[in-house]
Design a protein around this motif. Structure first.
Motif, PDB file in Angstrom:
ATOM      1  N   THR A   1       0.534  -1.122  -0.096  1.00  0.00           N
ATOM      2  CA  THR A   1       0.190   0.079   0.423  1.00  0.00           C
ATOM      3  C   THR A   1       1.131   1.922  -0.025  1.00  0.00           C
ATOM      4  O   THR A   1       1.864   1.333   0.273  1.00  0.00           O
ATOM      5  N   ARG A   2       0.392   2.457  -0.022  1.00  0.00           N
ATOM      6  CA  ARG A   2       1.178   3.367  -0.424  1.00  0.00           C
ATOM      7  C   ARG A   2       1.824   4.077   1.027  1.00  0.00           C
ATOM      8  O   ARG A   2       2.565   4.296   0.931  1.00  0.00           O
ATOM      9  N   GLN A   3       0.953   3.753   1.625  1.00  0.00           N
ATOM     10  CA  GLN A   3       1.363   3.956   3.235  1.00  0.00           C
ATOM     11  C   GLN A   3       2.735   2.978   4.250  1.00  0.00           C
ATOM     12  O   GLN A   3       3.334   3.475   4.572  1.00  0.00           O
ATOM     13  N   GLN A   4       2.226   1.966   3.567  1.00  0.00           N
ATOM     14  CA  GLN A   4       3.519   1.158   3.593  1.00  0.00           C
ATOM     15  C   GLN A   4       4.705   1.428   3.015  1.00  0.00           C
ATOM     16  O   GLN A   4       5.600   1.209   3.322  1.00  0.00           O
TER      17      GLN A   4
ATOM     18  N   ASP B   1      -4.331   8.951   0.065  1.00  0.00           N
ATOM     19  CA  ASP B   1      -5.000   7.635   0.199  1.00  0.00           C
ATOM     20  C   ASP B   1      -4.346   6.112   0.739  1.00  0.00           C
ATOM     21  O   ASP B   1      -3.797   5.354  -0.575  1.00  0.00           O
ATOM     22  N   PRO B   2      -4.211   6.454   1.544  1.00  0.00           N
ATOM     23  CA  PRO B   2      -3.082   5.707   2.312  1.00  0.00           C
ATOM     24  C   PRO B   2      -3.378   4.085   2.049  1.00  0.00           C
ATOM     25  O   PRO B   2      -2.384   3.195   2.247  1.00  0.00           O
ATOM     26  N   GLN B   3      -4.633   3.711   1.925  1.00  0.00           N
ATOM     27  CA  GLN B   3      -4.434   2.165   2.096  1.00  0.00           C
ATOM     28  C   GLN B   3      -4.712   1.873   0.173  1.00  0.00           C
ATOM     29  O   GLN B   3      -4.844   0.030   0.400  1.00  0.00           O
ATOM     30  N   THR B   4      -4.960   2.216  -0.721  1.00  0.00           N
ATOM     31  CA  THR B   4      -4.479   2.387  -2.242  1.00  0.00           C
ATOM     32  C   THR B   4      -3.156   1.149  -2.347  1.00  0.00           C
ATOM     33  O   THR B   4      -2.151   2.037  -1.610  1.00  0.00           O
ATOM     34  N   PRO B   5      -3.433  -0.017  -3.028  1.00  0.00           N
ATOM     35  CA  PRO B   5      -1.969  -0.161  -3.261  1.00  0.00           C
ATOM     36  C   PRO B   5      -1.223   0.816  -4.129  1.00  0.00           C
ATOM     37  O   PRO B   5      -1.855   1.188  -5.051  1.00  0.00           O
ATOM     38  N   ALA B   6       0.080   0.700  -3.633  1.00  0.00           N
ATOM     39  CA  ALA B   6       0.547   1.472  -4.663  1.00  0.00           C
ATOM     40  C   ALA B   6       0.875   0.753  -6.739  1.00  0.00           C
ATOM     41  O   ALA B   6       1.723  -0.391  -6.821  1.00  0.00           O
ATOM     42  N   THR B   7       1.322   2.459  -7.228  1.00  0.00           N
ATOM     43  CA  THR B   7       1.865   0.921  -8.478  1.00  0.00           C
ATOM     44  C   THR B   7       3.291   1.383  -8.917  1.00  0.00           C
ATOM     45  O   THR B   7       4.093   1.517  -8.125  1.00  0.00           O
ATOM     46  N   ARG B   8       2.872   0.556  -9.703  1.00  0.00           N
ATOM     47  CA  ARG B   8       5.149   1.145 -10.267  1.00  0.00           C
ATOM     48  C   ARG B   8       5.772   1.641 -10.476  1.00  0.00           C
ATOM     49  O   ARG B   8       6.446   2.108  -9.938  1.00  0.00           O
ATOM     50  N   ALA B   9       5.308   2.518 -11.591  1.00  0.00           N
ATOM     51  CA  ALA B   9       5.823   4.636 -10.966  1.00  0.00           C
ATOM     52  C   ALA B   9       5.630   5.156 -10.189  1.00  0.00           C
ATOM     53  O   ALA B   9       6.455   5.636  -9.531  1.00  0.00           O
ATOM     54  N   GLU B  10       4.751   4.396  -8.843  1.00  0.00           N
ATOM     55  CA  GLU B  10       4.487   5.304  -7.598  1.00  0.00           C
ATOM     56  C   GLU B  10       5.980   4.855  -7.109  1.00  0.00           C
ATOM     57  O   GLU B  10       6.376   5.787  -6.857  1.00  0.00           O
ATOM     58  N   VAL B  11       6.141   3.279  -7.298  1.00  0.00           N
ATOM     59  CA  VAL B  11       7.333   2.538  -6.254  1.00  0.00           C
ATOM     60  C   VAL B  11       8.463   3.153  -7.118  1.00  0.00           C
ATOM     61  O   VAL B  11       9.194   3.707  -5.879  1.00  0.00           O
ATOM     62  N   VAL B  12       9.218   3.604  -7.907  1.00  0.00           N
ATOM     63  CA  VAL B  12       9.928   3.796  -8.773  1.00  0.00           C
ATOM     64  C   VAL B  12      10.990   5.115  -8.497  1.00  0.00           C
ATOM     65  O   VAL B  12      11.571   5.633  -8.583  1.00  0.00           O
ATOM     66  N   SER B  13       9.284   6.136  -8.369  1.00  0.00           N
ATOM     67  CA  SER B  13       9.172   7.469  -8.353  1.00  0.00           C
ATOM     68  C   SER B  13       9.559   8.101  -6.535  1.00  0.00           C
ATOM     69  O   SER B  13      10.579   8.628  -6.710  1.00  0.00           O
ATOM     70  N   ALA B  14       9.393   6.993  -6.325  1.00  0.00           N
ATOM     71  CA  ALA B  14       8.922   7.584  -4.361  1.00  0.00           C
ATOM     72  C   ALA B  14      10.735   7.183  -3.790  1.00  0.00           C
ATOM     73  O   ALA B  14      11.065   7.766  -3.550  1.00  0.00           O
ATOM     74  N   LEU B  15      10.848   5.819  -4.782  1.00  0.00           N
ATOM     75  CA  LEU B  15      12.815   5.486  -4.891  1.00  0.00           C
ATOM     76  C   LEU B  15      13.480   5.898  -4.944  1.00  0.00           C
ATOM     77  O   LEU B  15      14.269   6.788  -4.121  1.00  0.00           O
TER      78      LEU B  15
END
Length: 504
Positions: A128-131, A182-196
């Motif tokens: 999730t986005r919060q995780q 939107d904390p409990q929505t699953p994170a997308t691949r784009a969001e994961v690499v952007s956050a990283l």
């Protein structure tokens, strides 16, 4: 000299800085579903070019696809340099031979992922986005930060509230269009690499030292308060296929700091103080990996900025060749390079060069071609009696492959000289089988369009057999002989498989 061009351009360097804050930059990627102007395009290219995450065999990145906890651990582990780990066995649903096994153990060792109360890692559960931001926040050392509340602040779990503040104040993970987290929505691949990417930018890289060079690898080091010196450094990066390191001051220079008309501005004070040594932010490069260091800087009152002295006095340059270059609107290199030499007197200094900041790549390349750089060591070749053939046994069937003539294949041959090795391999992306070698080999990465039968070294310690095409920065180990794609796919099957490697 190796003149293979690298794929990072100046526009990408700019867009990496603006990746999540602007759509003004267009970044070309190899993925059909990544628009050049997308806010995540630069982060996707950065993650892909560094080998942290693959695309799909159909040419997509999968920007909107959800990410499992196992996939996230693997991506983060690769970005940390794929270090060894001891914690995988603590999770009941993590097989040590799985592609994410070491990654899960590393995440546990680092305290990034605790797992569930029932002993599982939750390998197939969506992150999730919060995780996601909680894990990156822990990786950053759980800093204390305050930020304005999100409209849905009350929906953020207690364990992630501090992480959400940290994320918002540092631009790690963007909010939704309506301002919600939107904390409990699953994170997308784009969001994961952007956050990283944003975390790595914030932390100064956390990038492991590259593998020791075996071919006279060059490093381009530069300090640039505007884009002029950076432009020349980028040209050198492309010309030399070099690694790039930017000297970043711990306290950034402001416009007021660089107002040379003010005799009391920071730059003027530092240049008039022989003892000034401005601190550098982030880890320094591992100089043991390089034979040649190109050192770039702007001219400030006829000399190199004092932060260049900080860099030189912080490293061991004995036996290395240093090539200085500078940018200036009117001044030459003058005595600036000669004065720098005293801070690394045990290095071999070549004569420096002054450039206009807008100098073309052709101009820079002409200069490089006239330098007396250290010669590349001669490549080793297989001696008489050493096999250049590899045997692979799968489900009782043995087929052969011709090994490449590179240091990676030679290291694999040395590994198998003591006897056959069995690798437990799993399927990835419906295009490859991948499994751990158990130790790292030297890499010789290049952009490769794989074909069925290609044997690839990935991340230095993963053995890959391709049965479908893919394009990536890989090290080729060899190629299977006289076996069609359909035969190979049938032999490898659709699930996990044991493959035994031997010489001959």
């Amino acid at each position: 000299m190796n003149t293979k061009k690298r794929f990072f351009s100046l526009v990408l360097a700019l867009c990496l800085t603006l990746a999540l804050t602007s759509t003004a930059c267009a970044v070309e990627t190899a993925f059909s579903d990544v628009e050049e102007s997308a806010p995540y395009a630069a982060a996707v290219k950065w993650a892909a070019d560094n080998g942290y995450v693959n695309g799909y065999s159909d040419g997509r990145f999968g920007v909107e696809d959800n990410v499992t906890r196992a996939q996230m651990a693997a991506i983060f582990h690769r970005s940390a340099g794929s270090p060894a780990a001891s914690g995988a066995a603590r999770f009941s649903d993590v097989a040590a031979t799985a592609y994410y096994g070491t990654a899960a153990g590393w995440a546990a060792d680092k305290g990034l992922v605790n797992g569930y109360a029932d002993g599982r890692f939750g390998v197939s559960d969506h992150v999730t986005r919060q995780q996601l931001i909680a894990i990156l926040w822990r990786w950053a050392g759980s800093p204390e930060t305050s930020a304005e509340d999100y409209p849905d602040e009350s929906a953020i779990a207690s364990y992630a509230q501090a992480a959400a503040d940290w994320s918002r104040s540092n631009g790690i993970l963007t909010a939704r269009a309506d301002g919600r987290f939107d904390p409990q929505t699953p994170a997308t691949r784009a969001e994961v690499v952007s956050a990283l990417y944003q975390y790595r930018r914030l932390s100064g890289g956390e990038t492991p030292a590259p593998a020791p060079s075996e071919n006279g690898k060059a490093l381009v080091v530069y300090f640039s308060s505007t884009s002029n010196t950076e432009n020349i450094a980028k040209h050198l990066e492309a010309i030399l296929n070099a690694d790039l390191y930017r000297i970043t001051p711990e306290v950034p220079y402001t416009a007021a700091d660089l107002n040379y008309n003010d005799s009391n501005c920071r730059a003027n004070r530092e240049q008039s103080d022989d003892s000034a040594r401005p601190a550098i932010s982030g880890a320094l490069p591992n100089l043991a990996d390089y034979d040649t260091v190109f050192l770039g800087y702007p001219i400030w009152h006829g000399q190199a900025p004092k932060i260049l002295y900080t860099f030189l006095e912080s490293g061991e340059f004995g036996g290395r060749t240093i090539v200085p270059f500078c940018t200036s609107g009117s001044s030459g290199i003058g005595s600036s390079a000669a004065n720098l030499r005293a801070s690394a007197s045990d290095a071999n200094w070549l004569e420096g060069q002054r450039f206009d900041g807008g100098a073309s790549q052709e101009t820079v390349e002409a200069w490089v071609n006239g330098l007396n750089l250290p010669a590349e060591p001669a490549a080793e070749t297989a001696s008489e009696g050493e096999s250049s053939m590899l045997s692979l046994t799968v489900n009782g069937t043995t087929f052969t492959a011709a090994l490449e003539d590179n240091s990676s294949a030679r290291a694999l041959r040395d590994l198998l000289a003591d006897g056959p090795k069995t690798i437990e391999m799993s399927d990835y992306g419906s295009m490859e089988k991948v499994g751990p070698l158990g130790q790292s080999l030297p890499t010789n990465n290049e952009q490769i369009a794989t074909q069925a039968g290609d044997l690839i070294l990935y991340q230095g310690n993963q053995f890959v057999i391709y049965y479908a095409p893919n394009t990536w920065n890989f090290t080729r180990l060899g190629r299977v002989n006289n076996t069609s794609a359909s035969e190979l796919r049938q032999l490898l099957g659709s699930g996990d498989v044991s493959v035994t490697l031997s010489l001959g």
